[in-house]
Design an enzyme around this catalytic site. Structure first.
Site, PDB file in Angstrom:
ATOM      1  CG  HIS A  26       2.471   4.086  -1.785  1.00 27.96           C
ATOM      2  ND1 HIS A  26       3.652   3.499  -2.949  1.00 27.96           N
ATOM      3  CD2 HIS A  26       4.351   4.290  -0.582  1.00 27.96           C
ATOM      4  CE1 HIS A  26       4.628   3.584  -2.262  1.00 27.96           C
ATOM      5  NE2 HIS A  26       4.913   3.380  -1.476  1.00 27.96           N
ATOM      6  CD  GLU A  27       3.575   4.749   2.858  1.00 29.69           C
ATOM      7  OE1 GLU A  27       4.392   3.743   3.345  1.00 29.69           O
ATOM      8  OE2 GLU A  27       4.367   5.789   2.065  1.00 29.69           O
ATOM      9  CG  HIS A  72       4.990   0.084   1.982  1.00 28.09           C
ATOM     10  ND1 HIS A  72       5.463  -0.864   0.708  1.00 28.09           N
ATOM     11  CD2 HIS A  72       5.359   1.089   1.389  1.00 28.09           C
ATOM     12  CE1 HIS A  72       6.464   0.113   0.070  1.00 28.09           C
ATOM     13  NE2 HIS A  72       5.917   1.275   0.179  1.00 28.09           N
ATOM     14  CD  GLU A 100       8.622   2.479  -2.001  1.00 28.12           C
ATOM     15  OE1 GLU A 100       8.024   2.987  -2.393  1.00 28.12           O
ATOM     16  OE2 GLU A 100       9.158   1.933  -0.754  1.00 28.12           O
TER      17      GLU A 100
END
Length: 289
Positions: A132-133, A136, A207
């Protein structure tokens, strides 16, 4: 409208708000010019300093492969899979379970996790969080959030200056200001609130994209869904306390904020994110790496 277009529109609105409040604080065409300059400077500052500021806010400490071999190798494996340079790895000395990424681009990025998240998440769930990071970073969300936080902070600072000006007898020193006292008061009260709402809206749009990117990168959306549920439950017990302006960087709200409603939340509701991930699970084939 796609998430990317929404983000561009919201950043434009945030910069416009900064220019508008500069007009009220300084007055006339000079205020507009200074506001445009201030918007440019804050964005440039965020571009070059975003990673250093965020890491300092959370007191993150760099770690080597020798110091945290499991975490380091996981970040390296997922970075290779995503075809991006491996970001620097940091650990935050807190038992609050959370994680974030920062940096202006994949070549100048960092991933940070708390001691708490390392203690409570099994390997597959931690992998979902790291993916997930990394998403980003791939999407340049780390820079977007830093710019939003810096511009929102500048707006709040200018609103505070304007309130001091009114308190000490200012508020009408420039006849070219084009407004009245009521308008100035509304600016003082509403501008910081509007800036916060826009900043949080930017965070929420990013998100969902990062969750989807994690699902594609790991091939295991359910692992991230379980991680989000576990992290939310942990946040209610052990919040991660830091500057609220940088909370949108985190993978989940550092404390439970359901009473504030979605408008003032830096993240979508966890149950909505989980539902979206489980829907993705139906569409993605299970990958064996």
């Amino acid at each position: 409208m796609t998430n990317q277009l929404k983000t561009v529109a919201l950043l434009a609105a945030l910069s416009g708000l900064l220019i508008a409040i500069s007009y009220w604080v300084i007055g006339g065409s000079s205020g507009l010019i200074i506001g445009i300059g201030l918007a440019a400077v804050t964005n440039l500052f965020s571009w070059y300093q975003s990673d250093k500021i965020a890491l300092a806010v959370y007191r993150a400490q760099p770690v080597s492969e020798m110091e945290a071999p499991g975490l380091y190798q996981m970040v390296q494996k997922l970075s290779d899979r995503a075809n991006i340079p491996m970001p620097r790895v940091y650990i935050v000395p807190s038992q609050g379970a959370n994680a974030f990424a920062t940096g202006r681009d994949p070549e100048h990025a960092a991933v940070a996790v708390t001691e708490g998240i390392l203690n409570i998440l099994p390997e597959d769930e931690l992998e979902g969080v790291i993916a997930h990071e990394l998403t980003h970073i791939i999407n340049r969300d780390t820079l977007t959030q830093a710019v939003a936080a810096t511009v929102a902070g500048a707006i709040s600072f200018l609103a505070q200056m304007l309130s001091y000006s009114l308190w000490f007898g200012g508020g009408s020193r420039d006849n070219n200001r084009g407004g009245n006292l009521f308008g100035v008061l509304l600016t003082v009260i509403l501008a910081p609130v509007a800036a916060t709402i826009i900043q949080l809206a930017i965070s929420r749009t990013r998100e969902f994209s990062a969750d989807a990117g994690s699902a594609k990168l790991t091939g295991n959306p359910r692992a991230l869904a379980r991680a989000l549920q576990r992290l939310e439950a942990s946040a209610k017990q052990i919040p991660l306390n830091a500057n609220p302006a940088y909370e949108p960087l985190l993978i989940i709200n550092s404390i439970s904020r359901q009473f504030l409603g979605n408008l003032f939340s830096s993240h979508p509701a966890t149950e909505v994110r989980v539902a979206a991930l489980l829907k993705l699970e139906e569409q993605l084939p299970t990958k064996a790496y």
